[in-house]
Design a protein around this motif. Structure first.
Motif, PDB file in Angstrom:
ATOM      1  N   CYS A 205       0.871  -1.182   0.000  1.00 46.05           N
ATOM      2  CA  CYS A 205       0.000   0.000   0.000  1.00 46.05           C
ATOM      3  C   CYS A 205       0.909   1.234   0.000  1.00 46.05           C
ATOM      4  CB  CYS A 205      -0.904   0.006   1.221  1.00 46.05           C
ATOM      5  SG  CYS A 205      -1.721   1.589   1.511  1.00 46.05           S
TER       6      CYS A 205
ATOM      7  N   ASN B 273      -3.613   1.110   7.704  1.00 49.44           N
ATOM      8  CA  ASN B 273      -2.815   1.189   6.474  1.00 49.44           C
ATOM      9  C   ASN B 273      -1.416   1.697   6.841  1.00 49.44           C
ATOM     10  OD1 ASN B 273      -5.621   1.227   5.823  1.00 49.44           O
ATOM     11  ND2 ASN B 273      -5.144   1.930   3.766  1.00 49.44           N
TER      12      ASN B 273
ATOM     13  N   CYS C 222      -3.544   8.595   0.250  1.00 48.44           N
ATOM     14  CA  CYS C 222      -3.742   7.500  -0.692  1.00 48.44           C
ATOM     15  C   CYS C 222      -3.732   8.084  -2.108  1.00 48.44           C
ATOM     16  CB  CYS C 222      -5.073   6.815  -0.421  1.00 48.44           C
ATOM     17  SG  CYS C 222      -5.569   5.773  -1.810  1.00 48.44           S
TER      18      CYS C 222
ATOM     19  N   CYS D 254      -6.539   1.368  -7.788  1.00 46.07           N
ATOM     20  CA  CYS D 254      -5.368   1.026  -6.977  1.00 46.07           C
ATOM     21  C   CYS D 254      -4.720  -0.209  -7.607  1.00 46.07           C
ATOM     22  CB  CYS D 254      -5.773   0.742  -5.532  1.00 46.07           C
ATOM     23  SG  CYS D 254      -4.360   0.216  -4.533  1.00 46.07           S
TER      24      CYS D 254
HETATM   25 FE1  SF4 Z   1      -3.451   1.871  -0.062  1.00 45.71          FE
HETATM   26 FE2  SF4 Z   1      -5.016   3.605  -1.335  1.00 45.71          FE
HETATM   27 FE3  SF4 Z   1      -4.576   1.243  -2.409  1.00 45.71          FE
HETATM   28 FE4  SF4 Z   1      -6.100   1.487  -0.213  1.00 45.71          FE
HETATM   29  S1  SF4 Z   1      -6.543   2.264  -2.250  1.00 45.71           S
HETATM   30  S2  SF4 Z   1      -4.510  -0.036  -0.562  1.00 45.71           S
HETATM   31  S3  SF4 Z   1      -5.032   3.140   0.830  1.00 45.71           S
HETATM   32  S4  SF4 Z   1      -3.057   2.853  -2.027  1.00 45.71           S
END
Ligand code: SF4
Ligand code: 13P
Length: 306
Positions: free
Chosen positions: A89, A117, A175, A263
């Motif tokens: 992440c 996270n 994020c 993501c």
């Molecule tokens: Fe991390 Fe954002 Fe992906 Fe969630 S959406 S796993 S917070 S990078």
């Protein structure tokens, strides 16, 4: 290597699940093919609770690495497998333990509130963890005479600070996926779907949250979608969310607030590497005991709220 069809891979995964006494835990953002073979699909809080209670010997974790680490820390006697080791992440990587140590020195009386996270090392330096599902409740419960440091999500932190009226020192993490959601996109969607309700994840910027009807964790979105009478729901979070929402509510229309909110780290697990993970017992996620010992405490404190 012999090429299997999707159907054959699913059959083999189901056989191995029995042989290994395994459970497949899958986050709401995962690819549909991985959600469809899961024993349980949920948000990060729900997945932690499942991991802490399962009687399985093996947890196949289809989410990002910090989630698999949390599962391991809650059940260190179990084997926790992450099908793709690449699924980290980026927000969790924005907080280093050494930097948090420095910040703690600057504010020695502050309590450290850490979003799940985050790495196990950062959790080990924290007083209590939160997820987006319980952050407001947890922070509101903390002693009012204590300063608070919130790590690593500045957006979630700003939202929680506002909802609770608690001032917090915010770590500058974010994020990248939710940062791509903008007010301009939201206004455009509202013009296109004037009767729709708008739900967003609290990792979005505060100006986006302000224009939404609800700020919800991914699990909260699932519950909201079932109970709302609205027929059109503009959904401001990672695009994978639309799969489960649409599958469980075929009579409702879910419109992505931003087509850019993807993501890539949540798309690393697929049928083929889930199968490989179960066949070869890879990749086993382990947290060294001296870190786990401290990191599990703030997680367990958080779970008392759930
Ligand atoms: Fe991390 Fe954002 Fe992906 Fe969630 S959406 S796993 S917070 S990078
Ligand atoms: P949830 O806890 O709401 O599932 O969120 C996890 C996450 O990584 C959101 O980007």
């Amino acid at each position: 290597m012999e090429m299997l069809t999707d159907k054959e891979m699913v059959t083999r995964i189901c056989e191995l699940r029995k042989e290994l006494n395994a459970v497949i835990l899958t986050h709401n953002y995962q690819l549909g093919e991985v959600q469809d073979i899961a024993d349980f699909v949920g948000d990060s809080l729900e997945l932690s609770i499942k991991a802490s209670k399962t009687t399985a010997d093996v947890i196949v974790f289809c989410g990002v690495k910090f989630m698999a680490e949390t599962a391991y820390m809650l059940s260190p006697e179990k084997t926790v497998l992450l099908p793709s080791l690449a699924s980290g992440c980026p927000m969790a990587d924005m907080a280093e333990a050494e930097d948090l140590k420095k910040m703690k020195k600057e504010h020695p009386d502050a309590l450290v509130v850490t979003y799940v996270n985050s790495s196990a090392e950062v959790k080990a330096l924290s007083d209590i963890c939160v997820t987006s599902a319980n952050a407001v409740k947890v922070v509101a419960s903390l002693p009012e005479d204590r300063k608070l440091i919130f790590v690593p999500d500045k957006n979630l932190g700003a939202y929680v600070a506002r909802e609770t009226g608690r001032e917090m020192i915010l770590w500058p993490g974010y994020c990248p996926t939710h940062m791509r959601i903008t007010v301009a996109q939201l206004e455009q969607r509202k013009r296109e779907y004037p009767d729709a309700v708008v739900i967003v994840h609290p990792e979005a910027r505060l100006d986006v949250i302000d224009l939404a009807d609800e700020a919800l964790s991914t699990g909260g979105m699932i519950k909201f979608a079932k109970s709302t009478t609205a027929k059109q729901i503009i959904t401001g979070t990672e695009l994978g969310m639309i799969y489960r929402l649409s599958k469980e509510n075929p009579e409702k229309q879910f419109i992505a607030l931003s087509e850019q909110a993807i993501c890539p780290m949540m798309k690393m697990h697929r049928l083929d590497n889930v199968l490989a993970a179960m066949e070869h017992k890879q990749h086993s996620i382990v947290v060294p005991e001296e870190i786990r010992r401290d990191a599990v405490k703030p997680i367990e404190k958080m779970l008392q709220f759930s």
